[in-house]
Design a protein around this motif. Structure first.
Motif, short mmCIF file in Angstrom:
data_model
loop_
_atom_site.label_atom_id
_atom_site.label_comp_id
_atom_site.label_asym_id
_atom_site.label_seq_id
_atom_site.Cartn_x
_atom_site.Cartn_y
_atom_site.Cartn_z
N ARG A 69 -15.68 -38.50 -94.48
CA ARG A 69 -14.24 -38.45 -94.78
C ARG A 69 -13.45 -37.83 -93.63
O ARG A 69 -12.38 -38.31 -93.25
CB ARG A 69 -13.99 -37.70 -96.08
CG ARG A 69 -14.15 -38.54 -97.34
CD ARG A 69 -13.61 -37.82 -98.56
NE ARG A 69 -14.43 -36.66 -98.89
CZ ARG A 69 -15.45 -36.69 -99.76
NH1 ARG A 69 -15.77 -37.83 -100.35
NH2 ARG A 69 -16.14 -35.60 -100.02
N ASN A 70 -13.98 -36.73 -93.08
CA ASN A 70 -13.29 -36.08 -91.96
C ASN A 70 -13.23 -37.00 -90.74
O ASN A 70 -12.21 -37.05 -90.04
CB ASN A 70 -14.01 -34.78 -91.59
CG ASN A 70 -13.84 -33.71 -92.66
OD1 ASN A 70 -12.90 -33.75 -93.45
ND2 ASN A 70 -14.75 -32.74 -92.69
N ALA A 71 -14.32 -37.71 -90.50
CA ALA A 71 -14.34 -38.64 -89.37
C ALA A 71 -13.34 -39.77 -89.58
O ALA A 71 -12.63 -40.17 -88.64
CB ALA A 71 -15.75 -39.21 -89.19
N GLN A 72 -13.25 -40.30 -90.80
CA GLN A 72 -12.28 -41.36 -91.10
C GLN A 72 -10.86 -40.90 -90.81
O GLN A 72 -10.09 -41.59 -90.14
CB GLN A 72 -12.39 -41.77 -92.57
CG GLN A 72 -13.53 -42.69 -92.91
CD GLN A 72 -13.54 -43.03 -94.38
OE1 GLN A 72 -13.41 -42.16 -95.23
NE2 GLN A 72 -13.70 -44.31 -94.68
N LYS A 73 -10.52 -39.74 -91.33
CA LYS A 73 -9.16 -39.22 -91.16
C LYS A 73 -8.84 -38.94 -89.69
O LYS A 73 -7.75 -39.27 -89.20
CB LYS A 73 -9.00 -37.94 -91.97
CG LYS A 73 -7.58 -37.39 -91.99
CD LYS A 73 -7.47 -36.19 -92.92
CE LYS A 73 -6.04 -35.66 -92.95
NZ LYS A 73 -5.91 -34.48 -93.85
N TYR A 74 -9.80 -38.37 -88.98
CA TYR A 74 -9.58 -38.01 -87.58
C TYR A 74 -9.41 -39.26 -86.72
O TYR A 74 -8.53 -39.32 -85.85
CB TYR A 74 -10.76 -37.18 -87.08
CG TYR A 74 -10.47 -36.35 -85.86
CD1 TYR A 74 -9.38 -35.49 -85.82
CD2 TYR A 74 -11.28 -36.42 -84.73
CE1 TYR A 74 -9.11 -34.72 -84.71
CE2 TYR A 74 -11.03 -35.66 -83.61
CZ TYR A 74 -9.93 -34.81 -83.60
OH TYR A 74 -9.66 -34.06 -82.50
N VAL A 75 -10.24 -40.28 -86.99
CA VAL A 75 -10.13 -41.54 -86.24
C VAL A 75 -8.79 -42.22 -86.54
O VAL A 75 -8.09 -42.66 -85.61
CB VAL A 75 -11.30 -42.49 -86.58
CG1 VAL A 75 -11.03 -43.88 -86.03
CG2 VAL A 75 -12.60 -41.95 -86.00
N GLN A 76 -8.42 -42.30 -87.79
CA GLN A 76 -7.15 -42.97 -88.14
C GLN A 76 -5.97 -42.28 -87.48
O GLN A 76 -5.13 -42.94 -86.85
CB GLN A 76 -6.96 -42.99 -89.66
CG GLN A 76 -5.64 -43.64 -90.07
CD GLN A 76 -5.45 -43.70 -91.57
OE1 GLN A 76 -6.31 -43.32 -92.33
NE2 GLN A 76 -4.31 -44.20 -92.00
N ASN A 77 -5.87 -40.97 -87.63
CA ASN A 77 -4.72 -40.25 -87.08
C ASN A 77 -4.62 -40.38 -85.56
O ASN A 77 -3.54 -40.61 -85.01
CB ASN A 77 -4.79 -38.77 -87.47
CG ASN A 77 -4.54 -38.54 -88.94
OD1 ASN A 77 -4.01 -39.40 -89.63
ND2 ASN A 77 -4.95 -37.39 -89.45
N ASN A 78 -5.75 -40.24 -84.88
CA ASN A 78 -5.73 -40.29 -83.42
C ASN A 78 -5.50 -41.70 -82.90
O ASN A 78 -4.78 -41.88 -81.91
CB ASN A 78 -7.03 -39.70 -82.86
CG ASN A 78 -7.01 -38.19 -82.81
OD1 ASN A 78 -6.52 -37.59 -81.88
ND2 ASN A 78 -7.53 -37.57 -83.87
N LEU A 79 -6.09 -42.70 -83.54
CA LEU A 79 -5.85 -44.07 -83.09
C LEU A 79 -4.39 -44.45 -83.23
O LEU A 79 -3.80 -45.06 -82.33
CB LEU A 79 -6.70 -45.05 -83.91
CG LEU A 79 -8.05 -45.47 -83.33
CD1 LEU A 79 -8.71 -46.51 -84.24
CD2 LEU A 79 -7.90 -46.04 -81.92
N GLU A 80 -3.79 -44.08 -84.35
CA GLU A 80 -2.38 -44.41 -84.56
C GLU A 80 -1.48 -43.68 -83.58
O GLU A 80 -0.53 -44.25 -83.04
CB GLU A 80 -1.98 -44.12 -86.01
CG GLU A 80 -2.60 -45.09 -86.99
CD GLU A 80 -2.19 -44.83 -88.42
OE1 GLU A 80 -2.35 -45.75 -89.24
OE2 GLU A 80 -1.73 -43.72 -88.73
N ASN A 81 -1.78 -42.41 -83.33
CA ASN A 81 -0.94 -41.62 -82.42
C ASN A 81 -1.10 -42.06 -80.97
O ASN A 81 -0.13 -42.04 -80.20
CB ASN A 81 -1.26 -40.14 -82.55
CG ASN A 81 -0.72 -39.54 -83.84
OD1 ASN A 81 0.30 -39.98 -84.35
ND2 ASN A 81 -1.40 -38.55 -84.37
N LEU A 82 -2.31 -42.44 -80.57
CA LEU A 82 -2.56 -42.79 -79.18
C LEU A 82 -2.16 -44.23 -78.84
O LEU A 82 -1.78 -44.51 -77.70
CB LEU A 82 -4.05 -42.58 -78.85
CG LEU A 82 -4.52 -41.12 -78.79
CD1 LEU A 82 -6.04 -41.07 -78.70
CD2 LEU A 82 -3.89 -40.40 -77.62
N THR A 83 -2.27 -45.15 -79.80
CA THR A 83 -2.02 -46.56 -79.50
C THR A 83 -0.76 -47.12 -80.16
O THR A 83 -0.26 -48.15 -79.72
CB THR A 83 -3.21 -47.43 -79.95
OG1 THR A 83 -3.28 -47.44 -81.39
CG2 THR A 83 -4.51 -46.93 -79.38
#
Length: 270
Positions: A240-254
């Motif tokens: 769950r932590n990995a899912q949230k971290y990936v989603q937030n960072n992908l959206e913010n970076l791209t």
């Protein structure tokens, strides 16, 4: 507050048709490309069309900037409209906008293909892709305040019903934003996979990324990861932590909308 959504791929004429859709459903308030608009006048927000790149424009449109979101959220509270029309490239994008602004998710979704012909959508795409023309549903005099030095053209809008005279219901504006003049920005699956790999390895409990699959969609992406987790950790929490971290960072970076992050724990690192 009742929320309606008008959705369709980028460049198919949503902003061009927003005024008619709003008129037909008794809606006086529209959220489009980072702007809060009422009766054709801008109340709050900043247009995504002002951004220098397409990536920044998407971030602006989905209210990733907290100060921008708070400004529009506060004005919505003050106005308290009965109905709001939100424009987006997909239902998921509209949900991200409504969640950021803390308003209800849409009770009715209107698809652009249900109100525009194939020919009309094709023409709208050609104007967008070949001439960089974007429509903003506010009068030209308002747009020029926010877009000094931009090429802005007025577009008056009429509505008619059978056996009734045509009635002017507002004015829109056509602009050519900076990111259209500069060209296109393309983010490849390989870049998304690299970002995802880097980000997920920062998550506590993840020791290795074995495989990343990326599926690009209209304005968004779905990723599937196979990972190795550290032995002794609670695996559901790690995932769950990995899912949230990936989603937030992908959206913010791209600036892409992340439709899903699917994680498979393939092995344990002891």
């Amino acid at each position: 507050m009742e929320v309606y959504a008008l959705v369709g791929p980028s460049g198919t004429g949503k902003s061009h048709r927003a005024m008619v859709v709003a008129y037909e459903h008794g809606i006086d308030t529209v959220i489009d490309d980072g702007l809060l608009i009422k009766d054709g006048l801008k109340l709050a927000g900043q247009s995504a069309k002002r951004e220098a790149t397409a990536m920044q424009a998407v971030k602006r449109a989905i209210f990733l900037d907290k100060e921008h979101a708070q400004q529009v959220r506060q004005r919505l509270l003050e106005e308290n409209p009965e109905r709001v029309l939100v424009l987006g490239t997909s239902a998921r994008m509209v949900e991200k906008i409504t969640d950021a602004l803390e308003i209800p998710r849409p009770s009715k979704i209107i698809k652009i293909e249900d109100i525009a012909t194939e020919r009309e959508m094709k023409l709208a795409k050609e104007l967008r892709e070949n001439h960089g023309m974007h429509v903003i549903p506010v009068p030209t005099i308002e747009v020029k305040r926010d877009f000094p030095g931009y090429l802005v053209d007025p577009l008056k809008y009429f509505f008619s019903k059978k056996n009734e005279p045509r009635r002017k219901i507002g004015e829109k504006s056509i602009i050519r934003p900076k990111f259209s003049l500069m060209g296109k920005l393309i983010i490849t699956e390989h870049v998304v996979a690299q970002i995802t790999t880097y980000v997920v390895l920062q998550t506590q409990g993840v020791t290795q990324v074995n495989k990343v699959n990326v599926e690009m969609r209209e304005e968004g992406v779905t990723v599937r990861l196979e990972i190795t987790a550290r032995y002794g950790g609670f695996l559901p929490d790690i995932a769950r932590n990995a899912q949230k971290y990936v989603q937030n960072n992908l959206e913010n970076l791209t600036g892409l909308i992340v439709y899903g992050v699917h994680i498979v724990i393939k092995s344990l690192d002891v």
